[in-house]
Design a protein around this motif. Structure first.
Motif, PDB file in Angstrom:
ATOM      1  N   ILE A  35     -59.462 -23.898  60.723  1.00 47.74           N
ATOM      2  CA  ILE A  35     -59.612 -25.236  61.299  1.00 47.74           C
ATOM      3  C   ILE A  35     -59.120 -25.233  62.753  1.00 47.74           C
ATOM      4  O   ILE A  35     -59.751 -25.824  63.644  1.00 47.74           O
ATOM      5  CB  ILE A  35     -58.847 -26.276  60.463  1.00 47.74           C
ATOM      6  N   LYS A  36     -57.989 -24.571  62.997  1.00 46.33           N
ATOM      7  CA  LYS A  36     -57.475 -24.483  64.371  1.00 46.33           C
ATOM      8  C   LYS A  36     -58.471 -23.760  65.266  1.00 46.33           C
ATOM      9  O   LYS A  36     -58.716 -24.172  66.405  1.00 46.33           O
ATOM     10  CB  LYS A  36     -56.129 -23.744  64.378  1.00 46.33           C
ATOM     11  N   TRP A  37     -59.020 -22.659  64.767  1.00 48.52           N
ATOM     12  CA  TRP A  37     -59.961 -21.861  65.567  1.00 48.52           C
ATOM     13  C   TRP A  37     -61.173 -22.685  65.984  1.00 48.52           C
ATOM     14  O   TRP A  37     -61.520 -22.729  67.158  1.00 48.52           O
ATOM     15  CB  TRP A  37     -60.394 -20.626  64.770  1.00 48.52           C
ATOM     16  N   ARG A  38     -61.795 -23.312  65.006  1.00 50.78           N
ATOM     17  CA  ARG A  38     -63.045 -24.012  65.317  1.00 50.78           C
ATOM     18  C   ARG A  38     -62.819 -25.288  66.103  1.00 50.78           C
ATOM     19  O   ARG A  38     -63.757 -25.815  66.710  1.00 50.78           O
ATOM     20  CB  ARG A  38     -63.801 -24.317  64.030  1.00 50.78           C
ATOM     21  N   SER A  39     -61.572 -25.793  66.122  1.00 59.09           N
ATOM     22  CA  SER A  39     -61.295 -27.013  66.867  1.00 59.09           C
ATOM     23  C   SER A  39     -60.928 -26.743  68.325  1.00 59.09           C
ATOM     24  O   SER A  39     -60.857 -27.682  69.122  1.00 59.09           O
ATOM     25  CB  SER A  39     -60.160 -27.792  66.197  1.00 59.09           C
ATOM     26  N   LEU A  40     -60.703 -25.482  68.681  1.00 63.61           N
ATOM     27  CA  LEU A  40     -60.330 -25.135  70.051  1.00 63.61           C
ATOM     28  C   LEU A  40     -61.559 -24.685  70.829  1.00 63.61           C
ATOM     29  O   LEU A  40     -62.202 -23.693  70.467  1.00 63.61           O
ATOM     30  CB  LEU A  40     -59.273 -24.020  70.055  1.00 63.61           C
ATOM     31  N   ARG A  41     -61.883 -25.386  71.890  1.00 67.55           N
ATOM     32  CA  ARG A  41     -63.032 -25.015  72.708  1.00 67.55           C
ATOM     33  C   ARG A  41     -62.806 -23.687  73.418  1.00 67.55           C
ATOM     34  O   ARG A  41     -63.738 -22.929  73.649  1.00 67.55           O
ATOM     35  CB  ARG A  41     -63.314 -26.110  73.742  1.00 67.55           C
ATOM     36  N   SER A  42     -61.551 -23.416  73.767  1.00 66.69           N
ATOM     37  CA  SER A  42     -61.255 -22.205  74.525  1.00 66.69           C
ATOM     38  C   SER A  42     -61.597 -20.940  73.738  1.00 66.69           C
ATOM     39  O   SER A  42     -62.045 -19.944  74.320  1.00 66.69           O
ATOM     40  CB  SER A  42     -59.784 -22.177  74.926  1.00 66.69           C
ATOM     41  N   THR A  43     -61.394 -20.960  72.419  1.00 65.22           N
ATOM     42  CA  THR A  43     -61.703 -19.771  71.622  1.00 65.22           C
ATOM     43  C   THR A  43     -63.197 -19.468  71.659  1.00 65.22           C
ATOM     44  O   THR A  43     -63.608 -18.317  71.851  1.00 65.22           O
ATOM     45  CB  THR A  43     -61.244 -19.953  70.169  1.00 65.22           C
ATOM     46  N   LEU A  92     -61.662  -9.644  77.497  1.00 66.95           N
ATOM     47  CA  LEU A  92     -61.879 -10.995  76.996  1.00 66.95           C
ATOM     48  C   LEU A  92     -61.427 -11.135  75.547  1.00 66.95           C
ATOM     49  O   LEU A  92     -60.789 -12.127  75.175  1.00 66.95           O
ATOM     50  CB  LEU A  92     -63.359 -11.358  77.134  1.00 66.95           C
ATOM     51  N   ILE A  93     -61.743 -10.160  74.710  1.00 67.39           N
ATOM     52  CA  ILE A  93     -61.329 -10.239  73.308  1.00 67.39           C
ATOM     53  C   ILE A  93     -59.823 -10.062  73.194  1.00 67.39           C
ATOM     54  O   ILE A  93     -59.161 -10.713  72.362  1.00 67.39           O
ATOM     55  CB  ILE A  93     -62.065  -9.181  72.462  1.00 67.39           C
ATOM     56  N   GLY A  94     -59.241  -9.212  74.034  1.00 64.85           N
ATOM     57  CA  GLY A  94     -57.786  -9.084  74.057  1.00 64.85           C
ATOM     58  C   GLY A  94     -57.123 -10.389  74.470  1.00 64.85           C
ATOM     59  O   GLY A  94     -56.128 -10.819  73.870  1.00 64.85           O
ATOM     60  N   ALA A  95     -57.688 -11.038  75.501  1.00 57.84           N
ATOM     61  CA  ALA A  95     -57.164 -12.333  75.931  1.00 57.84           C
ATOM     62  C   ALA A  95     -57.341 -13.382  74.848  1.00 57.84           C
ATOM     63  O   ALA A  95     -56.472 -14.250  74.658  1.00 57.84           O
ATOM     64  CB  ALA A  95     -57.870 -12.779  77.213  1.00 57.84           C
ATOM     65  N   LEU A  96     -58.447 -13.301  74.109  1.00 54.97           N
ATOM     66  CA  LEU A  96     -58.684 -14.237  73.014  1.00 54.97           C
ATOM     67  C   LEU A  96     -57.626 -14.073  71.925  1.00 54.97           C
ATOM     68  O   LEU A  96     -57.109 -15.056  71.383  1.00 54.97           O
ATOM     69  CB  LEU A  96     -60.076 -14.007  72.433  1.00 54.97           C
ATOM     70  N   GLY A  97     -57.291 -12.827  71.609  1.00 55.85           N
ATOM     71  CA  GLY A  97     -56.234 -12.580  70.638  1.00 55.85           C
ATOM     72  C   GLY A  97     -54.899 -13.151  71.078  1.00 55.85           C
ATOM     73  O   GLY A  97     -54.157 -13.728  70.280  1.00 55.85           O
ATOM     74  N   VAL A  98     -54.614 -13.005  72.365  1.00 54.16           N
ATOM     75  CA  VAL A  98     -53.383 -13.568  72.915  1.00 54.16           C
ATOM     76  C   VAL A  98     -53.382 -15.090  72.803  1.00 54.16           C
ATOM     77  O   VAL A  98     -52.424 -15.703  72.313  1.00 54.16           O
ATOM     78  CB  VAL A  98     -53.213 -13.140  74.393  1.00 54.16           C
ATOM     79  N   THR A 135     -64.332 -12.221  65.114  1.00 50.39           N
ATOM     80  CA  THR A 135     -64.675 -11.360  66.246  1.00 50.39           C
ATOM     81  C   THR A 135     -65.482 -10.140  65.800  1.00 50.39           C
ATOM     82  O   THR A 135     -66.375  -9.693  66.526  1.00 50.39           O
ATOM     83  CB  THR A 135     -63.411 -10.902  66.993  1.00 50.39           C
ATOM     84  N   ALA A 136     -65.194  -9.606  64.611  1.00 47.46           N
ATOM     85  CA  ALA A 136     -65.954  -8.455  64.121  1.00 47.46           C
ATOM     86  C   ALA A 136     -67.421  -8.814  63.905  1.00 47.46           C
ATOM     87  O   ALA A 136     -68.326  -8.077  64.321  1.00 47.46           O
ATOM     88  CB  ALA A 136     -65.344  -7.929  62.825  1.00 47.46           C
ATOM     89  N   VAL A 137     -67.660  -9.957  63.274  1.00 54.68           N
ATOM     90  CA  VAL A 137     -69.046 -10.376  63.023  1.00 54.68           C
ATOM     91  C   VAL A 137     -69.776 -10.653  64.333  1.00 54.68           C
ATOM     92  O   VAL A 137     -70.880 -10.154  64.577  1.00 54.68           O
ATOM     93  CB  VAL A 137     -69.075 -11.623  62.117  1.00 54.68           C
ATOM     94  N   VAL A 138     -69.150 -11.445  65.208  1.00 47.75           N
ATOM     95  CA  VAL A 138     -69.808 -11.848  66.454  1.00 47.75           C
ATOM     96  C   VAL A 138     -70.050 -10.648  67.357  1.00 47.75           C
ATOM     97  O   VAL A 138     -71.146 -10.474  67.905  1.00 47.75           O
ATOM     98  CB  VAL A 138     -68.978 -12.919  67.181  1.00 47.75           C
TER      99      VAL A 138
END
Length: 275
Positions: A35-43, A92-98, A135-138
């Motif tokens: 829910i947190k993931w899909r609610s954040l536009r930044s992700t 970008l994916i590293g920054a996303l994890g952060v 991230t693996a799927v995308v």
């Protein structure tokens, strides 16, 4: 009046008895993190930028190498060439994890999360599961699409490669796997540092700066540098990685070891430090 009060009290007790008390579980923690993931536009923005970057760089490489010339680099003509966008994708994916971890610390939301999940460890595993699966799927879809589109551009002018060629699936899936594991390391750094700027600097230093510094110390330093995440990843994602380099299998094992070590360190930190 007393009857009314008694009836009201009975109603409250009846409502309380009907409340379905649900204990904390990993499944519910995963649902919360989704829910947190899909609610954040930044992700979604950062993930979308990684996909667009992969596709754009793949198209540029395909367009620039559709005609053979005498001064083209060997890696630009290899079957792994269209996937060179992973150099941007890993950042970008590293920054996303952060950001997926550190954003809760920067807003103070982590206190509410830990209040709901007092044992804390399920939060780490839930974030790890949500991040890794998405991230693996995308990124797998992105790497496959990048390869196919780039080869379609190349095949208009000369023979290219197909997914059936030897080693191609290793490069395609390996590129996706490398970016996911790089993101996992970034997320675990965020659990330890807890500051977005500090975590990003630490991640970028681990991926780029420190290996380059070791490379300045001659052959011994270069041999040490190949055991850092970025060069270990290149060992199984690039057809002709820079020498010296690990074998593809050893490179994958080294990268997995980095991810496991980061997860273990984050887990220990999470148990010992307050929010």
């Amino acid at each position: 009046m007393s009857t009314t009060t008694a009836d009201a009290g009975a109603a409250v007790r009846g409502a309380a008895s009907r409340v379905d008390s649900q204990p904390v579980s990993l499944g519910r923690a995963v649902k919360s993190e989704w829910i947190k993931w899909r609610s954040l536009r930044s992700t979604w923005a950062v993930l979308g930028a990684a996909v667009i970057g992969m596709l754009a760089i793949g198209l540029v490489i395909g367009f620039n190498t559709r005609h053979l010339t005498g001064n083209q680099d060997a890696n630009d003509l290899a079957s792994s060439a269209p996937l060179q966008g992973f150099f941007l994708g890993q950042l970008l994916i590293g920054a996303l994890g952060v950001l997926f971890v550190s954003s809760e610390f920067s807003t103070g939301m982590i206190r509410s999360t830990f209040a709901a999940v007092p044992k804390r460890q399920p939060v780490l595993w839930a974030k790890l599961a949500v991040f890794s699966v998405i991230t693996a799927v995308v990124m797998t879809v992105a790497t496959v699409a990048t390869f196919l589109i780039s080869q379609a551009v190349i095949s208009q002018s000369r023979p290219g490669f197909s997914l059936a060629d030897p080693g191609v699936w290793r490069y395609v899936l390996g590129t996706s796997l490398y970016m996911v594991l790089a993101g996992v390391v970034g997320g675990m750094i965020a659990w330890m540092v807890r500051s977005t700027p500090g975590s990003l600097v630490s991640f970028f230093a681990l991926i780029f700066v420190v290996p380059q510094l070791f490379g300045l110390f001659g052959s011994a330093g270069k041999h040490i540098a190949q055991f850092f995440p970025s060069q270990a990843g290149e060992a199984f994602t690039v057809a002709q990685p820079e020498a010296p380099h690990l074998s593809p299998g050893v490179g994958l094992l080294v990268l997995c070891a980095w991810a496991v070590a980061a997860i273990a360190a984050a887990s220990v930190t999470l148990r010992r430090r307050d929010a």
